[in-house]
Scaffold this motif. Sequence first.
Motif, PDB file in Angstrom:
ATOM      1  N   PHE A 160       0.838  -1.199   0.000  1.00 17.77           N
ATOM      2  CA  PHE A 160       0.000   0.000   0.000  1.00 17.77           C
ATOM      3  C   PHE A 160       0.874   1.251   0.000  1.00 17.77           C
ATOM      4  N   MET A 161       1.863   1.297   0.881  1.00 17.26           N
ATOM      5  CA  MET A 161       2.740   2.470   0.947  1.00 17.26           C
ATOM      6  C   MET A 161       3.562   2.594  -0.328  1.00 17.26           C
ATOM      7  N   GLU A 162       3.960   1.474  -0.896  1.00 19.90           N
ATOM      8  CA  GLU A 162       4.730   1.477  -2.125  1.00 19.90           C
ATOM      9  C   GLU A 162       3.937   2.071  -3.289  1.00 19.90           C
ATOM     10  N   SER A 163       2.612   1.972  -3.225  1.00 18.89           N
ATOM     11  CA  SER A 163       1.775   2.498  -4.308  1.00 18.89           C
ATOM     12  C   SER A 163       1.866   4.020  -4.412  1.00 18.89           C
ATOM     13  N   PHE A 164       2.340   4.690  -3.377  1.00 19.75           N
ATOM     14  CA  PHE A 164       2.513   6.138  -3.411  1.00 19.75           C
ATOM     15  C   PHE A 164       3.854   6.543  -4.024  1.00 19.75           C
ATOM     16  N   GLN A 165       4.745   5.580  -4.167  1.00 21.20           N
ATOM     17  CA  GLN A 165       6.074   5.849  -4.702  1.00 21.20           C
ATOM     18  C   GLN A 165       5.968   6.245  -6.175  1.00 21.20           C
TER      19      GLN A 165
ATOM     20  N   ASN B  35       0.212  11.537   5.808  1.00 14.14           N
ATOM     21  CA  ASN B  35      -1.055  11.035   6.351  1.00 14.14           C
ATOM     22  C   ASN B  35      -1.404   9.648   5.808  1.00 14.14           C
ATOM     23  N   VAL B  36      -0.421   8.897   5.327  1.00  9.27           N
ATOM     24  CA  VAL B  36      -0.683   7.597   4.721  1.00  9.27           C
ATOM     25  C   VAL B  36      -1.361   6.626   5.703  1.00  9.27           C
ATOM     26  N   LEU B  37      -1.106   6.746   6.979  1.00  7.89           N
ATOM     27  CA  LEU B  37      -1.721   5.863   7.967  1.00  7.89           C
ATOM     28  C   LEU B  37      -2.815   6.550   8.754  1.00  7.89           C
TER      29      LEU B  37
ATOM     30  N   THR C 203       9.238   7.205  -0.285  1.00  4.16           N
ATOM     31  CA  THR C 203       8.630   8.475   0.086  1.00  4.16           C
ATOM     32  C   THR C 203       7.126   8.311   0.018  1.00  4.16           C
ATOM     33  N   VAL C 204       6.460   8.575   1.139  1.00 10.22           N
ATOM     34  CA  VAL C 204       5.004   8.439   1.189  1.00 10.22           C
ATOM     35  C   VAL C 204       4.418   9.697   1.829  1.00 10.22           C
ATOM     36  N   PRO C 205       3.136   9.994   1.574  1.00 12.28           N
ATOM     37  CA  PRO C 205       2.513  11.150   2.221  1.00 12.28           C
ATOM     38  C   PRO C 205       2.513  10.991   3.738  1.00 12.28           C
TER      39      PRO C 205
END
Length: 139
Positions: free
Chosen positions: A116-121, A136-138, A132-134
Amino acid sequence: HWTLDMRQCVGDASYADVRDVCLFITGGNLLDDNSVLALYVQAGTGTWEYRGCVRNAAPSEVFPTQWPTQSDGSLFPVAQIGIAVEPLADVEGKESTKLGSKETFARRVAFDLFRFMESFQQNVGTSSEFMTVPMNVLG
């Protein structure tokens, strides 16, 4: 051993709504140090499935029921909870299996979170060593 027919507990509701069971020993040392109270569940006429145990050293615990289902995913018409006094040596192997399934579950959750976090990369010249993730990702 003791058994509890879930129809007596839930009435017209579904036994599947009972997702967790708290098992505890009241008072002092009711069991000898080599004994446990083991919790089992059974749905339909299937086998009894181990869910956990309590003992003098760990006198209370909440266990997920994880009711067995039929091959098509539907619930069996009846279900029971069973409690048995068993030797500690007999349940140690069952406990290690239960611990292994918790570790597998935790690993899957962690991998899902990573994906999920990788999808923001974004591929904009960032290093493959860092993600690098936003902020507010969690959140």
